[in-house]
Motif scaffolding. Structure first.
Motif, PDB file in Angstrom:
ATOM      1  N   ILE A   1     -42.131 -70.164  -1.719  1.00 64.89           N
ATOM      2  CA  ILE A   1     -41.829 -70.538  -0.059  1.00 64.89           C
ATOM      3  C   ILE A   1     -40.952 -68.658   0.311  1.00 64.89           C
ATOM      4  O   ILE A   1     -40.745 -68.296   1.323  1.00 64.89           O
ATOM      5  CB  ILE A   1     -41.620 -71.480  -0.087  1.00 64.89           C
ATOM      6  CG1 ILE A   1     -42.328 -73.204  -0.111  1.00 64.89           C
ATOM      7  CG2 ILE A   1     -40.538 -71.661   1.284  1.00 64.89           C
ATOM      8  CD1 ILE A   1     -42.111 -74.047  -0.584  1.00 64.89           C
ATOM      9  N   PHE A   2     -39.478 -68.817  -0.987  1.00 60.07           N
ATOM     10  CA  PHE A   2     -38.596 -67.656  -0.686  1.00 60.07           C
ATOM     11  C   PHE A   2     -38.961 -65.754  -0.193  1.00 60.07           C
ATOM     12  O   PHE A   2     -38.477 -65.743   0.103  1.00 60.07           O
ATOM     13  CB  PHE A   2     -37.141 -67.972  -1.081  1.00 60.07           C
ATOM     14  CG  PHE A   2     -36.968 -69.022  -0.505  1.00 60.07           C
ATOM     15  CD1 PHE A   2     -36.028 -69.701   0.017  1.00 60.07           C
ATOM     16  CD2 PHE A   2     -36.078 -69.656  -1.517  1.00 60.07           C
ATOM     17  CE1 PHE A   2     -36.141 -70.557   1.368  1.00 60.07           C
ATOM     18  CE2 PHE A   2     -35.494 -71.064  -1.637  1.00 60.07           C
ATOM     19  CZ  PHE A   2     -35.194 -71.379   0.286  1.00 60.07           C
ATOM     20  N   TRP A   3     -40.222 -66.125  -1.088  1.00 51.70           N
ATOM     21  CA  TRP A   3     -40.426 -64.870  -1.372  1.00 51.70           C
ATOM     22  C   TRP A   3     -41.306 -64.303  -0.011  1.00 51.70           C
ATOM     23  O   TRP A   3     -41.317 -63.027   1.091  1.00 51.70           O
ATOM     24  CB  TRP A   3     -42.002 -64.403  -2.339  1.00 51.70           C
ATOM     25  CG  TRP A   3     -42.573 -63.516  -2.306  1.00 51.70           C
ATOM     26  CD1 TRP A   3     -41.772 -62.374  -3.587  1.00 51.70           C
ATOM     27  CD2 TRP A   3     -43.446 -62.992  -2.266  1.00 51.70           C
ATOM     28  NE1 TRP A   3     -42.577 -60.666  -2.736  1.00 51.70           N
ATOM     29  CE2 TRP A   3     -43.550 -62.042  -2.428  1.00 51.70           C
ATOM     30  CE3 TRP A   3     -44.153 -63.593  -1.106  1.00 51.70           C
ATOM     31  CZ2 TRP A   3     -44.809 -60.467  -1.975  1.00 51.70           C
ATOM     32  CZ3 TRP A   3     -46.031 -62.139  -1.074  1.00 51.70           C
ATOM     33  CH2 TRP A   3     -45.794 -61.996  -1.335  1.00 51.70           C
ATOM     34  N   ILE A   4     -41.732 -65.275   0.601  1.00 52.92           N
ATOM     35  CA  ILE A   4     -43.029 -65.340   1.647  1.00 52.92           C
ATOM     36  C   ILE A   4     -41.471 -65.177   3.305  1.00 52.92           C
ATOM     37  O   ILE A   4     -41.868 -64.561   3.801  1.00 52.92           O
ATOM     38  CB  ILE A   4     -43.911 -66.289   1.671  1.00 52.92           C
ATOM     39  CG1 ILE A   4     -45.090 -66.279   0.596  1.00 52.92           C
ATOM     40  CG2 ILE A   4     -44.841 -66.384   3.444  1.00 52.92           C
ATOM     41  CD1 ILE A   4     -45.563 -67.572   1.025  1.00 52.92           C
ATOM     42  N   GLN A   5     -41.513 -66.421   3.058  1.00 48.83           N
ATOM     43  CA  GLN A   5     -39.906 -66.421   3.721  1.00 48.83           C
ATOM     44  C   GLN A   5     -39.296 -65.068   4.129  1.00 48.83           C
ATOM     45  O   GLN A   5     -38.862 -64.456   4.995  1.00 48.83           O
ATOM     46  CB  GLN A   5     -39.253 -68.173   3.762  1.00 48.83           C
ATOM     47  CG  GLN A   5     -38.349 -67.662   4.937  1.00 48.83           C
ATOM     48  CD  GLN A   5     -36.929 -67.394   5.274  1.00 48.83           C
ATOM     49  OE1 GLN A   5     -36.711 -66.986   4.087  1.00 48.83           O
ATOM     50  NE2 GLN A   5     -35.923 -66.965   5.323  1.00 48.83           N
TER      51      GLN A   5
END
Length: 186
Positions: free
Chosen positions: A138-142
């Motif tokens: 999630i944080f890689w995308i966000q």
């Protein structure tokens, strides 16, 4: 839809929910001079819209957690993203600086509420290493949002009115609302 496709859709949805925070701030700073001209106010006064955003984010975070713990995640997530979309559309339509600042705060309440609920949803569906893997995805995308948003905003403001930029993010929020309707309750 296979389980891996559902997991990917869930991760992308949560990444969008987290990305609403940077999307509340970053795309619009390049438009400040144009917004100031529209309302006939100096850029210094326009900085109060960032104060509204900061206050809105704080209020959204304070209210979102206990509320979603009490009634579930899905309906409050829908409400948070809807507030973001309403705030974006209303910011675009604001007739004066006071309404603009207030609607930016509404937008921020929605974005921060969505990110708090996203964190709760992750905790609901995973634990331990599985939770860490999900959060890292999630944080890689966000993590792209704070990089892309100011570039996108600066480029858009070269070819469209600042109100149109807010409307684009309002549409993004509306898409998020409809997408959240397809998500399961966690």
């Amino acid at each position: 839809m296979s389980k891996s496709q559902r997991n990917l859709a869930f991760i992308l949805f949560l990444a969008l929910a987290y990305a609403l925070g940077p999307f509340t701030i970053d795309p619009f700073t390049a438009a400040f001079p144009n917004i100031g001209k529209t309302f006939g106010v100096p850029t210094a006064l326009l900085q109060f819209s960032m104060t509204g955003v900061t206050i809105g984010m704080g209020l959204g975070q304070l209210a979102a957690g206990p509320f979603s713990d009490a009634i579930g995640r899905k309906r409050p997530m829908i409400a948070g993203i809807a507030l973001y979309a309403i705030g974006a559309f209303a910011s675009a339509a604001a007739p004066n600086i006071t309404m603009f600042i207030a609607m930016r705060a509404v937008m921020a309440i929605g974005s921060s509420a969505a990110s708090v609920r996203a964190a709760g949803m992750v905790r609901d569906v995973a634990e331990g290493n599985a939770m860490l893997r999900m959060l890292s995805r999630i944080f890689w995308i966000q993590g792209l949002a704070p990089v892309i948003a100011p570039i996108l905003g600066a480029q858009l403001i070269q070819v469209v009115d600042w109100r149109f930029v807010f409307n684009i993010f309002g549409v993004l929020g509306a898409v998020g609302v409809f997408w959240s309707l397809t998500m399961r309750e966690t």
